[in-house]
Write a protein that holds these residues in place. Structure first.
Motif, short mmCIF file in Angstrom:
data_model
loop_
_atom_site.label_atom_id
_atom_site.label_comp_id
_atom_site.label_asym_id
_atom_site.label_seq_id
_atom_site.Cartn_x
_atom_site.Cartn_y
_atom_site.Cartn_z
N PHE A 34 0.51 -1.19 -0.22
CA PHE A 34 0.02 0.34 0.03
C PHE A 34 0.54 1.50 -0.47
O PHE A 34 0.65 2.36 0.16
CB PHE A 34 -0.85 -0.12 1.52
N GLY A 35 2.27 1.00 -0.19
CA GLY A 35 3.07 2.33 -0.05
C GLY A 35 3.61 2.37 1.26
O GLY A 35 2.94 2.68 2.50
N GLN A 36 4.43 3.32 1.13
CA GLN A 36 4.84 3.87 2.48
C GLN A 36 4.40 4.29 3.68
O GLN A 36 3.45 4.98 3.03
CB GLN A 36 6.46 4.65 2.25
N PHE A 65 -12.37 -7.75 2.09
CA PHE A 65 -11.01 -7.16 1.64
C PHE A 65 -11.19 -5.80 0.78
O PHE A 65 -9.87 -5.09 1.09
CB PHE A 65 -11.74 -7.94 -0.21
N ILE A 66 -12.20 -4.64 0.64
CA ILE A 66 -13.09 -3.93 0.15
C ILE A 66 -11.70 -2.97 1.90
O ILE A 66 -11.65 -2.12 1.59
CB ILE A 66 -13.50 -3.45 0.25
N GLY A 72 -5.46 0.48 4.21
CA GLY A 72 -4.37 0.79 3.39
C GLY A 72 -4.23 2.06 2.39
O GLY A 72 -3.87 2.49 1.93
N ASP A 73 -5.93 3.45 3.51
CA ASP A 73 -5.53 4.18 2.23
C ASP A 73 -5.51 3.91 0.86
O ASP A 73 -5.06 5.05 -0.01
CB ASP A 73 -4.56 5.25 2.67
N GLN A 77 -12.82 3.20 -4.30
CA GLN A 77 -13.15 3.74 -6.31
C GLN A 77 -12.81 2.55 -7.42
O GLN A 77 -13.13 2.98 -8.80
CB GLN A 77 -13.61 4.81 -6.09
N ASN A 78 -11.17 3.08 -7.10
CA ASN A 78 -10.27 3.03 -8.77
C ASN A 78 -9.68 1.79 -9.05
O ASN A 78 -8.56 1.46 -9.23
CB ASN A 78 -9.17 3.63 -8.24
#
Length: 84
Positions: A34-36, A65-66, A72-73, A77-78
């Motif tokens: 999910f990124g730092q 899952f959602i 994870g921010d 929608q994407n």
């Protein structure tokens, strides 16, 4: 112990499990992060009811899952989620 970097076949894993019943085997699917600063850890999953106590046999629903994506921010929608 067994080397963590070895690629084990299903037969290798079965043999290890049959020889030592105290071994816990986890299958994890990892398709990115999910990124730092946005990683989800065990405590987060457990605190949100998404990781149960032993024995581990977890199958997540679409809603679970959602929820994990939202933790994870990730802008849900994407994300295209398989409807089947």
């Amino acid at each position: 112990m067994w080397p963590a970097t070895k690629q084990y076949t299903p037969m290798d894993l079965l043999k290890i499990f049959e020889q030592n019943k105290t071994v816990i085997m986890l299958e994890m699917v990892y398709n990115g992060y999910f990124g730092q600063g946005h990683n989800i850890i065990y405590k987060d999953l457990k605190d949100n009811g998404l990781f149960s106590d032993y024995p581990y046999s977890i199958v997540y629903t679409k809603e679970d899952f959602i929820k994990i994506l939202e933790m994870g921010d990730v802008d849900v929608q994407n994300v295209i989620i398989n409807q089947s």
